[in-house]
Design a protein around this motif. Structure first.
Motif, PDB file in Angstrom:
ATOM      1  N   GLN A  48     -43.174  -2.708  22.857  1.00 51.50           N
ATOM      2  CA  GLN A  48     -41.749  -2.470  23.067  1.00 51.50           C
ATOM      3  C   GLN A  48     -40.943  -3.639  22.492  1.00 51.50           C
ATOM      4  OE1 GLN A  48     -42.069  -2.065  27.295  1.00 51.50           O
ATOM      5  NE2 GLN A  48     -42.365   0.146  27.209  1.00 51.50           N
ATOM      6  N   ASN A  49     -41.102  -3.866  21.207  1.00 54.02           N
ATOM      7  CA  ASN A  49     -40.390  -4.963  20.560  1.00 54.02           C
ATOM      8  C   ASN A  49     -40.124  -4.610  19.102  1.00 54.02           C
ATOM      9  OD1 ASN A  49     -42.497  -6.404  18.692  1.00 54.02           O
ATOM     10  ND2 ASN A  49     -43.592  -6.010  20.594  1.00 54.02           N
ATOM     11  N   PHE A  50     -39.572  -5.551  18.370  1.00 52.48           N
ATOM     12  CA  PHE A  50     -39.180  -5.292  16.984  1.00 52.48           C
ATOM     13  C   PHE A  50     -40.342  -5.351  16.001  1.00 52.48           C
ATOM     14  CE2 PHE A  50     -35.027  -5.883  18.635  1.00 52.48           C
ATOM     15  CZ  PHE A  50     -34.178  -5.275  17.743  1.00 52.48           C
ATOM     16  N   GLY A  51     -41.372  -6.087  16.351  1.00 50.74           N
ATOM     17  CA  GLY A  51     -42.438  -6.294  15.380  1.00 50.74           C
ATOM     18  C   GLY A  51     -42.063  -7.307  14.319  1.00 50.74           C
ATOM     19  N   GLN A  52     -41.264  -8.284  14.717  1.00 51.08           N
ATOM     20  CA  GLN A  52     -40.890  -9.367  13.803  1.00 51.08           C
ATOM     21  C   GLN A  52     -41.769 -10.585  14.092  1.00 51.08           C
ATOM     22  OE1 GLN A  52     -36.697  -9.835  14.749  1.00 51.08           O
ATOM     23  NE2 GLN A  52     -36.099  -8.392  13.163  1.00 51.08           N
ATOM     24  N   VAL A  53     -42.424 -11.097  13.074  1.00 54.74           N
ATOM     25  CA  VAL A  53     -43.238 -12.306  13.217  1.00 54.74           C
ATOM     26  C   VAL A  53     -42.474 -13.430  12.525  1.00 54.74           C
ATOM     27  CG1 VAL A  53     -45.492 -13.349  12.810  1.00 54.74           C
ATOM     28  CG2 VAL A  53     -45.319 -10.898  13.288  1.00 54.74           C
ATOM     29  N   VAL A  54     -41.740 -14.212  13.334  1.00 59.60           N
ATOM     30  CA  VAL A  54     -40.741 -15.133  12.789  1.00 59.60           C
ATOM     31  C   VAL A  54     -40.930 -16.557  13.335  1.00 59.60           C
ATOM     32  CG1 VAL A  54     -38.942 -13.474  12.163  1.00 59.60           C
ATOM     33  CG2 VAL A  54     -39.140 -14.185  14.533  1.00 59.60           C
ATOM     34  N   PRO A  55     -41.911 -17.303  12.816  1.00 55.78           N
ATOM     35  CA  PRO A  55     -42.049 -18.709  13.216  1.00 55.78           C
ATOM     36  C   PRO A  55     -40.776 -19.510  12.970  1.00 55.78           C
ATOM     37  CG  PRO A  55     -43.982 -17.991  11.984  1.00 55.78           C
ATOM     38  CD  PRO A  55     -42.988 -16.873  11.897  1.00 55.78           C
TER      39      PRO A  55
ATOM     40  N   PHE B 221     -36.933 -16.804   4.657  1.00 61.54           N
ATOM     41  CA  PHE B 221     -38.276 -17.336   4.869  1.00 61.54           C
ATOM     42  C   PHE B 221     -39.288 -16.363   4.264  1.00 61.54           C
ATOM     43  CE2 PHE B 221     -35.704 -19.517   7.935  1.00 61.54           C
ATOM     44  CZ  PHE B 221     -36.255 -20.789   8.016  1.00 61.54           C
ATOM     45  N   PRO B 222     -39.807 -16.658   3.075  1.00 58.91           N
ATOM     46  CA  PRO B 222     -40.622 -15.677   2.349  1.00 58.91           C
ATOM     47  C   PRO B 222     -41.996 -15.417   2.945  1.00 58.91           C
ATOM     48  CG  PRO B 222     -40.583 -17.773   1.170  1.00 58.91           C
ATOM     49  CD  PRO B 222     -39.587 -17.889   2.286  1.00 58.91           C
ATOM     50  N   GLU B 223     -42.538 -16.356   3.740  1.00 58.12           N
ATOM     51  CA  GLU B 223     -43.901 -16.218   4.255  1.00 58.12           C
ATOM     52  C   GLU B 223     -43.996 -15.256   5.439  1.00 58.12           C
ATOM     53  OE1 GLU B 223     -46.747 -17.759   3.053  1.00 58.12           O
ATOM     54  OE2 GLU B 223     -45.436 -18.295   1.382  1.00 58.12           O
ATOM     55  N   GLU B 224     -42.873 -14.914   6.040  1.00 57.00           N
ATOM     56  CA  GLU B 224     -42.910 -14.201   7.320  1.00 57.00           C
ATOM     57  C   GLU B 224     -43.163 -12.706   7.127  1.00 57.00           C
ATOM     58  OE1 GLU B 224     -40.625 -17.570   9.871  1.00 57.00           O
ATOM     59  OE2 GLU B 224     -39.488 -15.722   9.529  1.00 57.00           O
ATOM     60  N   VAL B 225     -43.686 -12.090   8.192  1.00 60.23           N
ATOM     61  CA  VAL B 225     -44.158 -10.709   8.088  1.00 60.23           C
ATOM     62  C   VAL B 225     -43.538  -9.850   9.190  1.00 60.23           C
ATOM     63  CG1 VAL B 225     -46.357 -11.527   7.148  1.00 60.23           C
ATOM     64  CG2 VAL B 225     -46.214 -10.968   9.592  1.00 60.23           C
ATOM     65  N   THR B 226     -43.648  -8.537   8.980  1.00 55.58           N
ATOM     66  CA  THR B 226     -43.332  -7.592  10.039  1.00 55.58           C
ATOM     67  C   THR B 226     -44.582  -6.787  10.359  1.00 55.58           C
ATOM     68  OG1 THR B 226     -42.575  -5.937   8.445  1.00 55.58           O
ATOM     69  CG2 THR B 226     -40.901  -7.377   9.393  1.00 55.58           C
ATOM     70  N   VAL B 227     -44.608  -6.239  11.584  1.00 56.15           N
ATOM     71  CA  VAL B 227     -45.689  -5.339  12.004  1.00 56.15           C
ATOM     72  C   VAL B 227     -45.036  -4.100  12.604  1.00 56.15           C
ATOM     73  CG1 VAL B 227     -47.105  -7.351  12.548  1.00 56.15           C
ATOM     74  CG2 VAL B 227     -45.965  -6.134  14.397  1.00 56.15           C
ATOM     75  N   GLU B 228     -45.824  -3.045  12.723  1.00 60.35           N
ATOM     76  CA  GLU B 228     -45.364  -1.851  13.433  1.00 60.35           C
ATOM     77  C   GLU B 228     -45.856  -1.956  14.877  1.00 60.35           C
ATOM     78  OE1 GLU B 228     -43.295   0.577  12.023  1.00 60.35           O
ATOM     79  OE2 GLU B 228     -43.274  -1.092  10.585  1.00 60.35           O
ATOM     80  N   PRO B 229     -44.974  -2.326  15.818  1.00 62.42           N
ATOM     81  CA  PRO B 229     -45.443  -2.628  17.177  1.00 62.42           C
ATOM     82  C   PRO B 229     -46.065  -1.441  17.891  1.00 62.42           C
ATOM     83  CG  PRO B 229     -43.045  -2.591  17.073  1.00 62.42           C
ATOM     84  CD  PRO B 229     -43.524  -2.525  15.675  1.00 62.42           C
ATOM     85  N   ARG B 230     -45.686  -0.223  17.520  1.00 65.76           N
ATOM     86  CA  ARG B 230     -46.240   0.952  18.202  1.00 65.76           C
ATOM     87  C   ARG B 230     -47.682   1.234  17.784  1.00 65.76           C
ATOM     88  NH1 ARG B 230     -42.069   4.007  20.760  1.00 65.76           N
ATOM     89  NH2 ARG B 230     -40.636   2.401  21.507  1.00 65.76           N
ATOM     90  N   THR B 231     -48.140   0.605  16.700  1.00 68.80           N
ATOM     91  CA  THR B 231     -49.502   0.876  16.225  1.00 68.80           C
ATOM     92  C   THR B 231     -50.354  -0.386  16.032  1.00 68.80           C
ATOM     93  OG1 THR B 231     -48.745   0.844  13.922  1.00 68.80           O
ATOM     94  CG2 THR B 231     -48.809   2.982  15.014  1.00 68.80           C
TER      95      THR B 231
END
Length: 385
Positions: free
Chosen positions: A45-52, A139-149
């Motif tokens: 239940q989140n955005f799926g943002q991986v943002v160090p 920030f070019p190194e950062e990623v996203t994920v699909e939190p529901r999967t």
């Protein structure tokens, strides 16, 4: 009777799952026990943002380690990781000053970032309003994920490639050290035995050690989020964080100007009352996830947060989002809230019942970004390896 497992994790969210991942990497026999049919808390239940980039220096280190771990797993098995970067969009001179200062901090930390001009932001992000954006920090190194999967794909990988045992629909109601090892008892009267147990219980404070949690400084945050209908012929890359995020995220606390800029804010503004900062992220189906807000209650008063969605908050977030990006449509297909636990005085809740029972929770909004890196260090500490 010897314990069947070297380690049992109670809780299959991202924090528990990555503790299991790193224990398996060390060759340990590991099980995760989950009270529900599947993970369904803050991890999905989140955005799926991986943002160090949004974290303070300590947690940015964990977050950067997490990025490397996510990318390593993705190279072997698709868990939905997309390296498409994160951007902070400044809407006025104060926010420009903060992103410039953060850029300097990250240069000294050797963490890649790039200042973007107003025009570069407009060129890179379709629909971004010219009357909102003044500059950006990318920030070019950062990623996203699909939190529901993501978490289910990760667990699938761990089961089939690493030997994880995942036990679901099993609520643990007692955990204690015996002469045989750590004994776990389920509500169905099943017994599980392990050499060590790590409890990553999210905001489930009623089944195990309830008095401990009731007397702790843990609190729970309730966050409202929305998802638009798929956007036709529209692409928005990466994580989009805006001026209110710049004014909220912990990384900016370390900027020299932050305290003075925060002191000028209107304490009665709606974004303050509801804890709103505006984020955008496009999901794999083309929809846009939008939010979010923050309401807090002590762990012992979690039910006071209620079970409803406040439409005034949703309407305010849409109104503010429309000032930032002109999407093809703002038709909402899903609305939900997530809940995560955090500490008032510490960055994470760590409590040792004895040398073989460890509670790790209260990671707050850092879970998706920080869990993989933090868990790697914590497993090494717990197992002295």
């Amino acid at each position: 009777m010897k314990p069947l497992y070297d380690l049992i994790i109670v809780g299959s969210g991202v924090l528990g799952t990555f503790h299991a991942y790193h224990a398996l990497k060390k060759g340990l026999r590991v099980a995760i026990i989950e009270k529900d049919k599947m993970s369904k808390g803050a991890t999905i239940q989140n955005f799926g943002q991986v943002v160090p980039s949004g974290m303070d220096s300590k947690w940015q280190t964990y977050g950067r380690e997490s990025l490397a771990i996510y990318k390593e797993i993705q190279s072997q098995f698709d868990i939905s990781i997309r390296q498409n970067g994160s951007v902070y969009l400044a809407s006025n001179e104060e926010e420009i000053q903060l992103i410039e200062e953060l850029s300097q901090i990250n240069q000294s930390n050797n963490y890649p970032s790039q200042m973007l001009t107003k025009q570069e932001c407009l060129d890179k992000y379709p629909g971004l309003r010219s009357d909102y954006v003044k500059a950006g920090l990318f920030f070019p190194e950062e990623v996203t994920v699909e939190p529901r999967t993501m978490i289910y794909r990760l667990q699938e990988f761990m089961i089939h490639k690493m030997g994880l045992k995942l036990i679901t629909n099993t609520s643990i109601i007692n955990c204690e050290t015996t002469i045989k090892g750590v004994c776990l008892l389920s509500a169905a009267n099943e017994e599980f035995l392990a050499s060590k147990v790590i409890i990553c219980n999210g905001n489930e404070f009623k089944n195990l050690f309830p008095i401990l949690f009731r007397e702790s400084d843990l609190e729970v945050s309730k966050l409202q989020m929305m998802q638009t209908k798929p956007q036709q012929n529209y692409k928005l890359d990466g994580s989009i964080l805006t001026g209110l995020s710049i004014r909220r995220y912990e990384a900016f606390y370390e900027c020299p100007s932050f305290k003075a800029i925060k002191a000028k804010e209107n304490p009665d503004a709606s974004e303050k009352k509801w804890g709103v900062h505006i984020l955008f992220k496009q999901a794999a189906d083309g929809s846009i996830i939008l939010g979010d807000s923050h309401h807090y209650a002590d762990a012992k008063n979690i039910d006071d947060l209620g079970f409803d969605l406040d439409m005034d908050i949703d309407h305010f977030m849409i109104q503010e989002a429309k000032k930032i990006i002109d999407l093809p449509n703002y038709e909402i297909q899903n609305r939900w809230y997530g809940m995560y636990s955090q500490c008032k005085t510490k960055d994470i809740f760590e409590h040792t019942i004895d040398e073989n029972i460890h509670i790790i929770t209260g990671i707050g909004g850092k879970g998706m970004t920080g869990s993989a890196g933090f868990s790697k260090e914590n497993i090494t500490k717990i197992f002295n390896t």
